[in-house]
Design an enzyme around this catalytic site. Structure first.
Site, PDB file in Angstrom:
ATOM      1  N   CYS A  18       0.845  -1.190   0.000  1.00 20.60           N
ATOM      2  CA  CYS A  18       0.000   0.000   0.000  1.00 20.60           C
ATOM      3  C   CYS A  18       0.886   1.247   0.000  1.00 20.60           C
ATOM      4  O   CYS A  18       2.066   1.178   0.356  1.00 20.60           O
ATOM      5  CB  CYS A  18      -0.929  -0.020   1.197  1.00 20.60           C
ATOM      6  N   CYS A  44       1.346  -4.810   5.219  1.00 18.80           N
ATOM      7  CA  CYS A  44       0.689  -4.495   6.494  1.00 18.80           C
ATOM      8  C   CYS A  44      -0.652  -5.214   6.645  1.00 18.80           C
ATOM      9  O   CYS A  44      -1.305  -5.097   7.681  1.00 18.80           O
ATOM     10  CB  CYS A  44       0.515  -2.993   6.657  1.00 18.80           C
ATOM     11  N   ASP A 100      -9.652 -11.381  64.641  1.00 16.42           N
ATOM     12  CA  ASP A 100     -10.505 -12.554  64.479  1.00 16.42           C
ATOM     13  C   ASP A 100     -11.957 -12.117  64.415  1.00 16.42           C
ATOM     14  O   ASP A 100     -12.311 -11.010  64.811  1.00 16.42           O
ATOM     15  CB  ASP A 100     -10.315 -13.511  65.660  1.00 16.42           C
TER      16      ASP A 100
HETATM   17 ZN    ZN Z   1       0.644  -1.485   3.862  1.00 14.09          ZN
END
Ligand code: ZN
Length: 526
Positions: free
Chosen positions: A21, A110, A341
């Site tokens: 990309c 990615c 206690d």
């Molecule tokens: Zn990418």
């Protein structure tokens, strides 16, 4: 001006051809300008192609000694004249990475993280989740967890660039902008705008997104055969392929070996990463105070054995439940300076306690509101009473436990004697100062404490005659002294004990803690 230089040409070309990309391309070109990444995918694609084709045109023109772009025009005479010359015959067609419906192919590097998974629609979806979780917050930390195969793909792509660019000018792995870094640059302003609060690394409120990409999970597997000792199974991890282990293996593996085992170019993927989880968490907040306990049938903490409740309530629940509601939490941790206690009362100024409220949905309260809550707790029961209730820091809680052993505690006990006594028979006890006891771990706590002999000190005692078989004994002791055992002797396990001192059988009928000398938390005006 698009921030790319002539030297980036080969990288841009190689990565676009490999199905990366535009944002990943820019990362590998070491572009460090945040705003560039915030342009839309489409704009970035257009700019990258412009960059490639512009320069190609010019350089070719220079080579052929012709005016720019003329050659292309002549060669491609069939083209419509209105078409821009510069968009013709690019080495990487603009259609690369674009699907028939106009969307973009999933980036091979990615896997969509720097595509639709960082853009406005996705961020809106995350914010929708945050809103519905119902937290109050003034800032947030945003964290993402990425599938480890992205590291393998990053490495493969880096090797490709190294090969394409040749020796010399290829970026080192450190020069390449980290996927996570770029992801932050793009998403933080969007998150901030959508939620109306700043993204701040120091915030106590965290939104985390976990991405996964099952289709390519197998990417990492070959590393385990090459680098066996990087992937040792650990108890609490589901998979041995953690990011840490993969990073380690990638540092070790030789380039040739990697190329052999991991084919390039990468197969186009069918889809982007999926969101496995969007989680909101708020760091714990801490509340402290002091409590009195007036009941002899109330345990300090819920008394449940094998899932069966032995006592109706507890100090922890009487204080904790209203706090849970106010801070909107599911769970809390109760701690205190020592404990009494179930049949022992805590009188005087009360016993310091602190409560950790886990993952609170509400956290900002004025001291006045805390004071009102304290009032509400005190009005709800006559078994306990709370004072000095306040918000504290985690660090401050240390003061409560500090030197706990050295502190002095004061008790009062109602004693029964087997033989009849007169007033004078008990006076000698008041003369004993700093009496040392050897206490073997009491029988009644032996199931949860190791067997040991501890030396404890009774600093002083005072007596108050009641009748022939009863008197009241006031004791100042070192913290951690077992008072009941001192009185009845615990079958000789505590020596000396009140019985050996008085030369008769004695027992304890009632015990109250009169004061716990820990000057924390700070006293408040009531
Ligand atoms: Zn990418």
């Amino acid at each position: 001006m698009f921030p790319l230089k002539e030297k980036d040409r080969t990288v841009v070309q190689a990565l676009l051809s490999a199905g990366c990309c535009p944002r990943c391309v820019l990362r590998f070109c070491c572009v460090g300008i945040q705003t560039t990444y915030r342009l839309s995918c489409k704009e970035l694609f257009t700019e990258l192609h412009k960059f490639l084709n512009d320069d190609k045109c010019e350089s070719e023109a220079v080579e052929n000694n012709q005016p720019p772009c003329k050659k292309i025009r002549l060669q491609d005479s069939k083209k419509n004249d209105t078409d821009s010359d510069q968009n013709e015959a690019p080495k990487v067609p603009l259609s690369e990475g674009v699907l028939p419906d106009g969307g973009f192919r999933t980036c091979t590097l990615c896997l969509g993280v720097l595509q639709d998974l960082c853009e406005k629609d996705f961020v809106k979806k995350v914010c929708g989740k945050v809103d519905s979780a119902g937290y109050h917050f003034h800032s947030l930390v945003f964290s993402v967890s990425l599938p480890p195969q992205l590291l393998v793909r990053e490495h493969a792509t880096w090797l490709l660039v190294k090969q394409e660019v040749g020796q010399g000018s290829f970026p080192t792995k450190d020069d390449i902008l980290q996927l996570k870094e770029v992801y932050k640059w793009i998403t933080h302003p969007l998150l901030s705008e959508e939620l109306g609060v700043p993204v701040d690394g120091k915030s106590l409120f965290e939104v985390s997104v976990v991405f996964a990409h099952p289709e390519t999970d197998g990417d990492c597997h070959f590393l385990a055969t090459v680098c066996r000792d990087c992937f040792r199974p650990t108890k609490n991890k589901q998979s041995v392929f953690t990011r840490m282990a993969v990073v380690k293996a990638l540092e070790k593996i030789k380039d040739d070996e990697f190329r052999q085992q991991f084919p390039y170019p990468l197969e186009p993927s069918k889809g982007s990463c999926i969101v496995e989880e969007i989680q909101c968490t708020h760091n714990s907040v801490y509340v402290a105070g002091r409590y009195n306990k007036f009941s002899r049938t109330l345990p300090q903490t819920p008394w449940i054995i094998d899932g069966e409740r032995k006592m109706e309530s507890s100090v922890e629940e009487l204080i904790g439940e209203p706090l849970k509601k106010m801070f909107k939490v599911d769970n809390l941790n109760f701690s205190s300076s020592g404990r009494e206690d179930v049949d022992v009362r805590a009188l005087g100024n009360g016993r310091p306690f602190a409560i950790e409220l886990l993952n609170p949905h509400r956290t900002s309260f004025l001291q006045q509101e805390i004071k009102e809550l304290q009032q509400k707790i005190n009005n709800s029961t006559d078994k306990i009473r709370v004072r000095d209730l306040q918000l504290v820091t985690r660090e401050a809680i240390g003061h409560m436990k500090e030197g706990e052993e050295e502190k002095t505690k004061s008790y009062s006990a109602l004693i029964w004697t087997e033989n009849a006594i007169g007033r004078n028979d008990i006076d000698f006890l008041q003369d004993l100062k700093d009496l040392k006891l050897d206490q073997k771990t009491p029988l009644r706590v032996l199931h949860r404490r190791p067997l040991a002999v501890r030396t404890r000190t009774i600093h002083s005692m005072k007596v108050e005659y009641v009748d022939q078989h009863h008197f009241r004994l006031y004791l100042k002791t070192q913290a951690g002294t077992y008072i009941k055992e001192f009185v009845h002797g615990d079958f000789g396990r505590t020596r000396p004990n009140l019985g050996t001192l008085m030369n008769m059988t004695t027992d304890i009928l009632e015990l109250d803690v009169e004061s716990v000398d820990v000057d924390w938390p700070p006293k408040l005006d009531e």
